[in-house]
Write an enzyme that holds these catalytic residues in place. Structure first.
Site, PDB file in Angstrom:
ATOM      1  N   ARG A  78       0.789  -1.113   0.003  1.00 21.07           N
ATOM      2  CA  ARG A  78       0.071  -0.034  -0.043  1.00 21.07           C
ATOM      3  C   ARG A  78       0.946   1.388   0.034  1.00 21.07           C
ATOM      4  NH1 ARG A  78      -3.340  -0.850   4.421  1.00 21.07           N
ATOM      5  NH2 ARG A  78      -4.943  -1.592   3.265  1.00 21.07           N
ATOM      6  N   TYR A  79       1.938   1.298   0.851  1.00 25.70           N
ATOM      7  CA  TYR A  79       2.857   2.506   0.812  1.00 25.70           C
ATOM      8  C   TYR A  79       4.351   2.068   0.022  1.00 25.70           C
ATOM      9  CZ  TYR A  79      -0.026   3.116   4.870  1.00 25.70           C
ATOM     10  OH  TYR A  79      -1.095   3.232   5.893  1.00 25.70           O
ATOM     11  N   ARG A  82       7.329   0.248   2.023  1.00 19.97           N
ATOM     12  CA  ARG A  82       7.081  -1.163   2.961  1.00 19.97           C
ATOM     13  C   ARG A  82       6.062  -2.111   2.477  1.00 19.97           C
ATOM     14  NH1 ARG A  82       5.310   3.544   5.096  1.00 19.97           N
ATOM     15  NH2 ARG A  82       3.701   3.625   6.547  1.00 19.97           N
ATOM     16  N   CYS A  91      -3.385 -18.465  13.619  1.00 20.39           N
ATOM     17  CA  CYS A  91      -2.977 -17.703  14.765  1.00 20.39           C
ATOM     18  C   CYS A  91      -3.260 -18.703  15.827  1.00 20.39           C
ATOM     19  CB  CYS A  91      -4.009 -16.356  14.922  1.00 20.39           C
ATOM     20  SG  CYS A  91      -3.456 -14.878  14.065  1.00 20.39           S
ATOM     21  N   CYS A  95      -9.142 -13.624  17.836  1.00 19.96           N
ATOM     22  CA  CYS A  95      -9.483 -12.377  18.459  1.00 19.96           C
ATOM     23  C   CYS A  95     -10.953 -11.980  17.663  1.00 19.96           C
ATOM     24  CB  CYS A  95      -8.800 -11.049  18.286  1.00 19.96           C
ATOM     25  SG  CYS A  95      -7.129 -11.239  18.909  1.00 19.96           S
ATOM     26  N   CYS A  98     -10.939  -9.191  14.913  1.00 20.67           N
ATOM     27  CA  CYS A  98      -9.902  -9.366  14.028  1.00 20.67           C
ATOM     28  C   CYS A  98     -10.315  -8.770  12.640  1.00 20.67           C
ATOM     29  CB  CYS A  98      -9.436 -10.533  13.678  1.00 20.67           C
ATOM     30  SG  CYS A  98      -8.121 -10.872  12.547  1.00 20.67           S
ATOM     31  N   ARG A 100      -8.942  -9.328   9.880  1.00 24.26           N
ATOM     32  CA  ARG A 100      -8.769 -10.203   8.953  1.00 24.26           C
ATOM     33  C   ARG A 100      -9.465 -11.387   9.280  1.00 24.26           C
ATOM     34  NH1 ARG A 100      -3.000  -8.860   8.565  1.00 24.26           N
ATOM     35  NH2 ARG A 100      -2.931  -7.042   7.026  1.00 24.26           N
ATOM     36  N   ASP A 259     -11.410  -1.320  13.144  1.00 26.66           N
ATOM     37  CA  ASP A 259     -11.747  -1.620  11.649  1.00 26.66           C
ATOM     38  C   ASP A 259     -13.023  -2.066  11.555  1.00 26.66           C
ATOM     39  OD1 ASP A 259      -9.045  -0.414  10.852  1.00 26.66           O
ATOM     40  OD2 ASP A 259      -8.522  -2.356  11.231  1.00 26.66           O
ATOM     41  N   ASP A 296      -7.312   3.460  10.116  1.00 22.36           N
ATOM     42  CA  ASP A 296      -7.040   2.908   8.912  1.00 22.36           C
ATOM     43  C   ASP A 296      -8.370   3.239   7.913  1.00 22.36           C
ATOM     44  OD1 ASP A 296      -6.145   1.320   6.638  1.00 22.36           O
ATOM     45  OD2 ASP A 296      -5.138   0.064   8.253  1.00 22.36           O
ATOM     46  N   LYS A 303      -3.195   4.315   6.838  1.00 29.93           N
ATOM     47  CA  LYS A 303      -3.499   4.825   8.146  1.00 29.93           C
ATOM     48  C   LYS A 303      -3.286   6.159   8.271  1.00 29.93           C
ATOM     49  CE  LYS A 303      -2.231   0.215  10.002  1.00 29.93           C
ATOM     50  NZ  LYS A 303      -1.630  -0.259   8.819  1.00 29.93           N
TER      51      LYS A 303
END
Ligand SMILES: *Cc1c(COP(=O)(O)O)cnc(C)c1O
Length: 333
Positions: A78-79, A82, A91, A95, A98, A100, A259, A296, A303
């Site tokens: 996206r940037y 990075r 995982c 959570c 989450c 994702r 999010d 975000d 972000k």
């Protein structure tokens, strides 16, 4: 309706939740939950709730627009400087908030050797990439041997100067943090570890021992937290969290506004509430213990800092607000 029927109805609803978004909790997490507290802030992060069946209109299966910035499987770019590299979609815990959650699950797999090679080729061939951020899933679900192999590949890429790991393993499954894992991160390049942690009670003695292994190896640690209703939505809880992290040599880095993942509205605070909480920490909490409140932007726009503006331009001068809420003029340029 009788109580029994009501209970049956909610059992069926909960089953529907668990079918869609699997539950995963570790022994280490279970030890931190107070079973007598119906509002336990740790349990709230992991235990399924029928409230997850409520979908609000802004919620989406790709809340921060990863897909539009994914040039190849396993990479989000996206940037310019990075990329995210996601070698696994598993995982140790799931959570309930989450972002994702549509991708990370019990059947969430890993990149095949071929896909990983292609992802690494993308990084090798894209010279403006300066930093690789390993996330997922959780990259520390990989064996130390596989992490060492991946590090070896990244080590050989000249334009990569920084390698960052984003992980929940430190707090959710600290026994996975072994000397072998930490040794696998040994590198000529700068390696950072960013720990996901939302409440000071997650930082148990076992977690502290795991953190020490990174500290002793000279690997800097940062934190990221998500602002969550019923978990950390008070200035006192946030302050205790950021102080506890800083005392353990984990630098608080970002506090994320939640999010719009499906079925997460029971965790959601408004941006105004987030601003009130974070601005109340300014001045009362050491600068090195402050995390930046971040939004975000839905749709893949990235972000941005979401906190209050302390300086406003007014004509040919500025109005500056101090941490007690008093306004003064700033007449300089
Ligand atoms: C969050 C994120 C990053 C990292 O952002 P920082 O502000 O550098 O921590 C990088 N790429 C993507 C796609 C992200 O979502």
């Amino acid at each position: 309706m009788s109580r029994k029927v009501l209970k049956k109805k909610s059992d069926a609803a909960l089953e529907a939740v668990v079918k869609r978004y699997a539950v995963a909790v570790t022994d280490a997490v279970m030890e931190t939950i107070d079973p007598d507290d119906p509002n336990d802030p740790i349990a709230r992060q992991y235990m399924p709730s029928v409230e997850e069946l409520t979908i609000s209109p802004q919620e989406s299966d790709d809340p921060i627009g990863d897909a539009v910035h994914s040039p190849i499987k396993g990479i989000v770019h996206r940037y310019p400087d990075r990329v995210l590299l996601m070698p696994v979609q598993v995982c140790p815990v799931h959570c309930r908030f989450c972002f994702r959650r549509e991708k990370v699950g019990l059947d969430g797999g890993a990149l095949s050797p071929r896909e990983l090679k292609d992802a690494l080729d993308y990084i090798r061939n894209t010279l403006q990439i300066w930093e690789v951020i390993l996330t997922g899933g959780d990259p520390f679900m990989l064996s130390p041997r596989r992490i060492a192999k991946l590090m070896g590949e990244l080590e050989k890429i000249n334009h990569i100067k920084v390698i960052r790991f984003h992980t929940r393993v430190l707090v959710a499954d600290p026994k996975r943090v072994t000397r072998e894992l930490v040794a696998a991160l040994e590198s000529e390049k700068a390696v950072y570890v960013v720990v996901h942690c939302n409440h000071a009670r997650e930082l148990t003695d076992k977690v502290k021992i795991a953190v020490q292994l990174f500290v002793k190896a000279g690997i800097p640690l940062l934190s990221q937290s998500t602002l969550l209703k019923g978990v950390n939505d008070s200035t006192e809880i946030l302050e205790a969290l950021f102080r506890a992290l800083t005392e353990m040599r984990i630098k608080p880095y970002q506090l994320h506004h939640l999010d719009f993942a499906h079925g997460t509205s029971h965790f959601r605070l408004s941006i105004e509430e987030g601003r009130a909480l974070t601005s109340a920490l300014q001045g009362n909490l050491s600068g090195i213990a402050q995390a930046q409140y971040m939004l975000d932007i839905p749709g893949g726009f990235g972000k941005i800092p979401a906190g209050v503006e302390w300086i406003k331009k007014k004509g040919d001068h500025y109005i500056v607000t101090d941490c007690k809420g008093c306004n003064t003029y700033y007449k300089g340029k």
